[in-house]
Design a protein around this motif. Structure first.
Motif, PDB file in Angstrom:
ATOM      1  N   PRO A  43       0.802  -1.210   0.000  1.00 24.39           N
ATOM      2  CA  PRO A  43       0.000   0.000   0.000  1.00 24.39           C
ATOM      3  C   PRO A  43       0.843   1.272   0.000  1.00 24.39           C
ATOM      4  O   PRO A  43       1.992   1.285   0.419  1.00 24.39           O
ATOM      5  CB  PRO A  43      -0.786  -0.113   1.314  1.00 24.39           C
ATOM      6  N   SER A  44       0.248   2.362  -0.486  1.00 25.90           N
ATOM      7  CA  SER A  44       0.887   3.666  -0.417  1.00 25.90           C
ATOM      8  C   SER A  44      -0.038   4.690   0.232  1.00 25.90           C
ATOM      9  O   SER A  44       0.429   5.678   0.781  1.00 25.90           O
ATOM     10  CB  SER A  44       1.274   4.144  -1.824  1.00 25.90           C
ATOM     11  N   ALA A  45      -1.349   4.475   0.157  1.00 29.06           N
ATOM     12  CA  ALA A  45      -2.324   5.373   0.760  1.00 29.06           C
ATOM     13  C   ALA A  45      -2.399   5.125   2.264  1.00 29.06           C
ATOM     14  O   ALA A  45      -1.837   4.149   2.770  1.00 29.06           O
ATOM     15  CB  ALA A  45      -3.685   5.145   0.107  1.00 29.06           C
ATOM     16  N   PRO A  46      -3.084   6.008   3.021  1.00 33.23           N
ATOM     17  CA  PRO A  46      -3.239   5.784   4.466  1.00 33.23           C
ATOM     18  C   PRO A  46      -3.882   4.430   4.752  1.00 33.23           C
ATOM     19  O   PRO A  46      -4.796   4.003   4.043  1.00 33.23           O
ATOM     20  CB  PRO A  46      -4.152   6.934   4.900  1.00 33.23           C
ATOM     21  N   ARG A  47      -3.393   3.758   5.761  1.00 33.07           N
ATOM     22  CA  ARG A  47      -3.862   2.408   6.065  1.00 33.07           C
ATOM     23  C   ARG A  47      -5.223   2.409   6.739  1.00 33.07           C
ATOM     24  O   ARG A  47      -5.504   3.265   7.588  1.00 33.07           O
ATOM     25  CB  ARG A  47      -2.835   1.692   6.937  1.00 33.07           C
ATOM     26  N   SER A  48      -6.031   1.409   6.360  1.00 28.07           N
ATOM     27  CA  SER A  48      -7.372   1.248   6.904  1.00 28.07           C
ATOM     28  C   SER A  48      -7.623  -0.223   7.177  1.00 28.07           C
ATOM     29  O   SER A  48      -6.890  -1.092   6.689  1.00 28.07           O
ATOM     30  CB  SER A  48      -8.425   1.771   5.912  1.00 28.07           C
ATOM     31  N   ALA A  49      -8.659  -0.515   7.965  1.00 28.59           N
ATOM     32  CA  ALA A  49      -9.014  -1.912   8.255  1.00 28.59           C
ATOM     33  C   ALA A  49     -10.505  -2.026   8.490  1.00 28.59           C
ATOM     34  O   ALA A  49     -11.152  -1.111   9.021  1.00 28.59           O
ATOM     35  CB  ALA A  49      -8.247  -2.427   9.475  1.00 28.59           C
ATOM     36  N   ILE A  50     -11.033  -3.163   8.078  1.00 24.71           N
ATOM     37  CA  ILE A  50     -12.424  -3.538   8.350  1.00 24.71           C
ATOM     38  C   ILE A  50     -12.395  -4.893   9.038  1.00 24.71           C
ATOM     39  O   ILE A  50     -11.789  -5.847   8.526  1.00 24.71           O
ATOM     40  CB  ILE A  50     -13.253  -3.640   7.051  1.00 24.71           C
ATOM     41  N   SER A 338      -4.278  -0.412   0.495  1.00 23.99           N
ATOM     42  CA  SER A 338      -3.945  -0.058   1.873  1.00 23.99           C
ATOM     43  C   SER A 338      -4.974  -0.589   2.866  1.00 23.99           C
ATOM     44  O   SER A 338      -4.834  -0.363   4.067  1.00 23.99           O
ATOM     45  CB  SER A 338      -3.859   1.467   2.019  1.00 23.99           C
ATOM     46  N   LEU A 339      -5.991  -1.275   2.381  1.00 23.53           N
ATOM     47  CA  LEU A 339      -7.069  -1.763   3.239  1.00 23.53           C
ATOM     48  C   LEU A 339      -6.856  -3.226   3.623  1.00 23.53           C
ATOM     49  O   LEU A 339      -6.627  -4.076   2.765  1.00 23.53           O
ATOM     50  CB  LEU A 339      -8.418  -1.614   2.533  1.00 23.53           C
ATOM     51  N   THR A 340      -6.952  -3.507   4.909  1.00 26.65           N
ATOM     52  CA  THR A 340      -6.960  -4.878   5.428  1.00 26.65           C
ATOM     53  C   THR A 340      -8.382  -5.245   5.820  1.00 26.65           C
ATOM     54  O   THR A 340      -9.071  -4.462   6.485  1.00 26.65           O
ATOM     55  CB  THR A 340      -6.046  -5.005   6.653  1.00 26.65           C
ATOM     56  N   VAL A 341      -8.812  -6.423   5.408  1.00 27.41           N
ATOM     57  CA  VAL A 341     -10.126  -6.947   5.798  1.00 27.41           C
ATOM     58  C   VAL A 341      -9.906  -8.259   6.544  1.00 27.41           C
ATOM     59  O   VAL A 341      -9.235  -9.164   6.038  1.00 27.41           O
ATOM     60  CB  VAL A 341     -11.035  -7.185   4.576  1.00 27.41           C
ATOM     61  N   VAL A 342     -10.453  -8.344   7.743  1.00 23.97           N
ATOM     62  CA  VAL A 342     -10.409  -9.579   8.530  1.00 23.97           C
ATOM     63  C   VAL A 342     -11.841  -9.982   8.842  1.00 23.97           C
ATOM     64  O   VAL A 342     -12.661  -9.148   9.249  1.00 23.97           O
ATOM     65  CB  VAL A 342      -9.618  -9.396   9.842  1.00 23.97           C
ATOM     66  N   VAL A 343     -12.154 -11.260   8.634  1.00 24.99           N
ATOM     67  CA  VAL A 343     -13.480 -11.814   8.943  1.00 24.99           C
ATOM     68  C   VAL A 343     -13.289 -12.993   9.881  1.00 24.99           C
ATOM     69  O   VAL A 343     -12.527 -13.919   9.575  1.00 24.99           O
ATOM     70  CB  VAL A 343     -14.221 -12.278   7.671  1.00 24.99           C
ATOM     71  N   ALA A 344     -13.927 -12.953  11.035  1.00 30.03           N
ATOM     72  CA  ALA A 344     -13.802 -14.062  11.982  1.00 30.03           C
ATOM     73  C   ALA A 344     -14.985 -14.076  12.930  1.00 30.03           C
ATOM     74  O   ALA A 344     -15.448 -13.027  13.373  1.00 30.03           O
ATOM     75  CB  ALA A 344     -12.513 -13.954  12.784  1.00 30.03           C
ATOM     76  N   SER A 345     -15.460 -15.265  13.233  1.00 28.26           N
ATOM     77  CA  SER A 345     -16.361 -15.459  14.358  1.00 28.26           C
ATOM     78  C   SER A 345     -15.505 -15.863  15.551  1.00 28.26           C
ATOM     79  O   SER A 345     -14.280 -15.959  15.444  1.00 28.26           O
ATOM     80  CB  SER A 345     -17.388 -16.531  14.033  1.00 28.26           C
ATOM     81  N   ASP A 346     -16.132 -16.083  16.702  1.00 28.18           N
ATOM     82  CA  ASP A 346     -15.380 -16.589  17.851  1.00 28.18           C
ATOM     83  C   ASP A 346     -15.960 -17.889  18.389  1.00 28.18           C
ATOM     84  O   ASP A 346     -15.487 -18.413  19.395  1.00 28.18           O
ATOM     85  CB  ASP A 346     -15.297 -15.541  18.970  1.00 28.18           C
ATOM     86  N   LEU A 441      -1.448  -4.646  12.404  1.00 35.23           N
ATOM     87  CA  LEU A 441      -0.501  -4.591  11.287  1.00 35.23           C
ATOM     88  C   LEU A 441      -1.116  -3.837  10.121  1.00 35.23           C
ATOM     89  O   LEU A 441      -0.464  -3.010   9.469  1.00 35.23           O
ATOM     90  CB  LEU A 441      -0.111  -6.006  10.876  1.00 35.23           C
ATOM     91  N   GLY A 442      -2.396  -4.105   9.845  1.00 36.59           N
ATOM     92  CA  GLY A 442      -3.062  -3.425   8.747  1.00 36.59           C
ATOM     93  C   GLY A 442      -3.210  -1.940   8.968  1.00 36.59           C
ATOM     94  O   GLY A 442      -3.077  -1.142   8.028  1.00 36.59           O
ATOM     95  N   LEU A 443      -3.474  -1.530  10.200  1.00 34.50           N
ATOM     96  CA  LEU A 443      -3.711  -0.120  10.496  1.00 34.50           C
ATOM     97  C   LEU A 443      -2.424   0.681  10.675  1.00 34.50           C
ATOM     98  O   LEU A 443      -2.337   1.836  10.258  1.00 34.50           O
ATOM     99  CB  LEU A 443      -4.561   0.009  11.770  1.00 34.50           C
ATOM    100  N   PHE A 444      -1.407   0.062  11.303  1.00 32.32           N
ATOM    101  CA  PHE A 444      -0.232   0.834  11.728  1.00 32.32           C
ATOM    102  C   PHE A 444       1.089   0.326  11.151  1.00 32.32           C
ATOM    103  O   PHE A 444       2.147   0.863  11.501  1.00 32.32           O
ATOM    104  CB  PHE A 444      -0.158   0.832  13.260  1.00 32.32           C
ATOM    105  N   ASP A 445       1.045  -0.700  10.310  1.00 29.64           N
ATOM    106  CA  ASP A 445       2.253  -1.236   9.681  1.00 29.64           C
ATOM    107  C   ASP A 445       3.282  -1.652  10.730  1.00 29.64           C
ATOM    108  O   ASP A 445       4.493  -1.429  10.569  1.00 29.64           O
ATOM    109  CB  ASP A 445       2.863  -0.213   8.723  1.00 29.64           C
TER     110      ASP A 445
END
Length: 452
Positions: A43-50, A338-346, A441-445
């Protein structure tokens, strides 16, 4: 958590088939899984996460969703997330997670007690990052836009534990107050009752707060635009970027089995409320150009609570909506490296499983299908008839039915998936704390797994 309910089957096959024709989760692109080689470049743009949390969905529930929505040869949006891990989520005092303990671990990256709600050992924990604050609070402090969305009340822990810490999970008035005080840019879900004092009538019902605080009026004074229906949300202009949506008295769905819904004359999902994917689409439309990036946490609670009622059609409809939300996040990730997507149940709630055993020959089981299998498992069908998949590659619609193992959370069969610059920790067999580390890691590298 959920309570047992009588298992009577009332939805007709035609209704279920029509429902999943309308709510099928995949798009043509979702029919073929994306390979790890197609992960976007650095990524080069500001980091984001969902972070999307389809609560109570084990791998077996995803299998049933796939069968019902796209058929044996189809693929869901969930299937396209390239990084995959077996999720192991014990708490410090139980082999399985609770919704609040799991959310606390996801928010702080540390194991919690089963009764935890944003606290460990009775106090706000030091997170895996070394900060005594949740990941969402840290992201907001870094200048990122933050949002939560929930198909249940906003105070439900899947989202609430990222912004609130309480000793008692049932102290939802205090949770609501802490959420508002934390100042998310957007908060969409149910739970109007926890934002109003007793005796004050809201759009969806009377308030439940024990104090005299009217948090809706406080939110307006703090600059929030407050909306109460899907129509009001859709009508908001682009200039409305600080939004509180309270779309139901408590949850936006009706927590009953099929017989209970029929007897009450109710649909599984309340008509005035936007669905989970609609709420996410609204948030992404406001956050796309966030100058410092963004962090979104979404909890689809209907997949958990309706599976606790052993209501297969409604659970699978909720799961279809969760997959539509995943498709939105995945599409965003493919255009924003720059976007990280994580999907998880618990957890795996209810132990849903799909099977065609004894159904290849329609005469093998009596009609209507029995309420239990020969071994005693609860059997879920469509008004006494098996469900039918969409056509497979040979044009055949395969009959199947659902069996249930319980009406509560179980450990095992839980999967985490991810894409983007923070996805690396999601592989192999992971502890629940790795969800936090992937998002961090996705948000702050910063790789919290790296050795000093």
């Amino acid at each position: 958590m959920n309570h047992p309910a009588p298992l009577r089957r009332v939805l007709g096959l035609a209704v279920v088939a029509a429902l999943f024709t309308l709510t099928a989760c995949s798009t043509p692109e979702a029919q073929v899984a994306t390979s790890p080689d197609s992960v976007p470049p650095a990524p080069s743009a500001p980091r984001s996460a969902i972070f999307l949390h389809p609560d109570g969905m084990g791998a077996n529930t995803w299998m049933a969703t796939r069968l019902m929505a796209v058929g044996p040869d189809g693929r869901l949006a969930w299937d396209q997330l390239p990084n995959v891990a077996i999720y192991v989520g014990p708490t410090v005092d139980s082999v399985n997670q609770s919704s609040n303990a799991g959310a606390t671990t996801h928010a702080y990256g540390v194991r919690a007690e089963l009764e935890s709600y944003g606290l460990v050992g009775g106090k706000v924990p030091v997170a895996a990052s070394g900060q005594a604050q949740s990941l969402m609070v840290e992201a907001k402090a870094a200048g990122k836009k933050v949002a939560i969305l929930n198909s249940s009340s906003l105070t439900e822990p899947g989202t609430g534990a990222f912004l609130a810490s309480v000793v008692n999970r049932d102290d939802e008035g205090e949770i609501a107050a802490q959420i508002l005080a934390a100042g998310p840019d957007i908060a969409l879900g149910g739970g109007e009752m926890f934002f109003l004092p007793k005796g004050v009538k809201g759009v969806h019902g009377e308030g439940a707060r024990e104090d005299s605080r009217n948090l809706i009026e406080e939110a307006k004074a703090a600059g929030y635009t407050v909306v109460f229906t899907a129509e009001e949300l859709a009508a908001l202009p682009p200039t409305a970027t600080k939004v509180l949506g309270l779309f139901a008295h408590e949850g936006t769905f009706n927590e009953m089995d099929e017989a209970g819904l029929a007897a009450a004359g109710l649909t599984a999902f309340q008509v005035q409320a936007p669905r989970f994917d609609t709420m996410l689409a609204f948030i992404l439309s406001r956050f796309k150009d966030a100058p410092n990036g963004y962090f979104v946490v979404g909890n689809e609670e209907a997949t958990d609570n309706l599976s606790g009622e052993n209501n297969a059609p409604a659970t699978l409809e909720a799961a279809a909506g969760a997959d539509r939300a995943i498709a939105l996040a995945l599409a965003e990730a493919k255009t924003n490296p720059s976007l990280t997507v994580v999907v998880a149940s618990d957890s795996d709630n209810g132990g849903m499983n799909a099977t065609s055993d004894d159904l290849n020959d329609p005469e093998d089981l009596p009609r209507p299908l029995p309420a239990r299998t020969a071994s005693g498992s609860l059997l879920d069908s469509s008004n006494g008839e098996p469900f039918l998949t969409p056509a497979d590659a040979n044009g055949v619609r395969i009959p199947f039915y659902i069996t249930w193992a319980s009406d509560s959370d179980s450990a095992g069969g839980t999967v985490a998936r991810a894409i983007g610059p923070g996805a690396a920790p999601i592989q192999g067999t992971i502890d629940a704390t790795q969800v936090y580390k992937a998002l961090y890691l996705g948000l702050f590298d910063k790789d919290l797994n790296a050795k000093p």
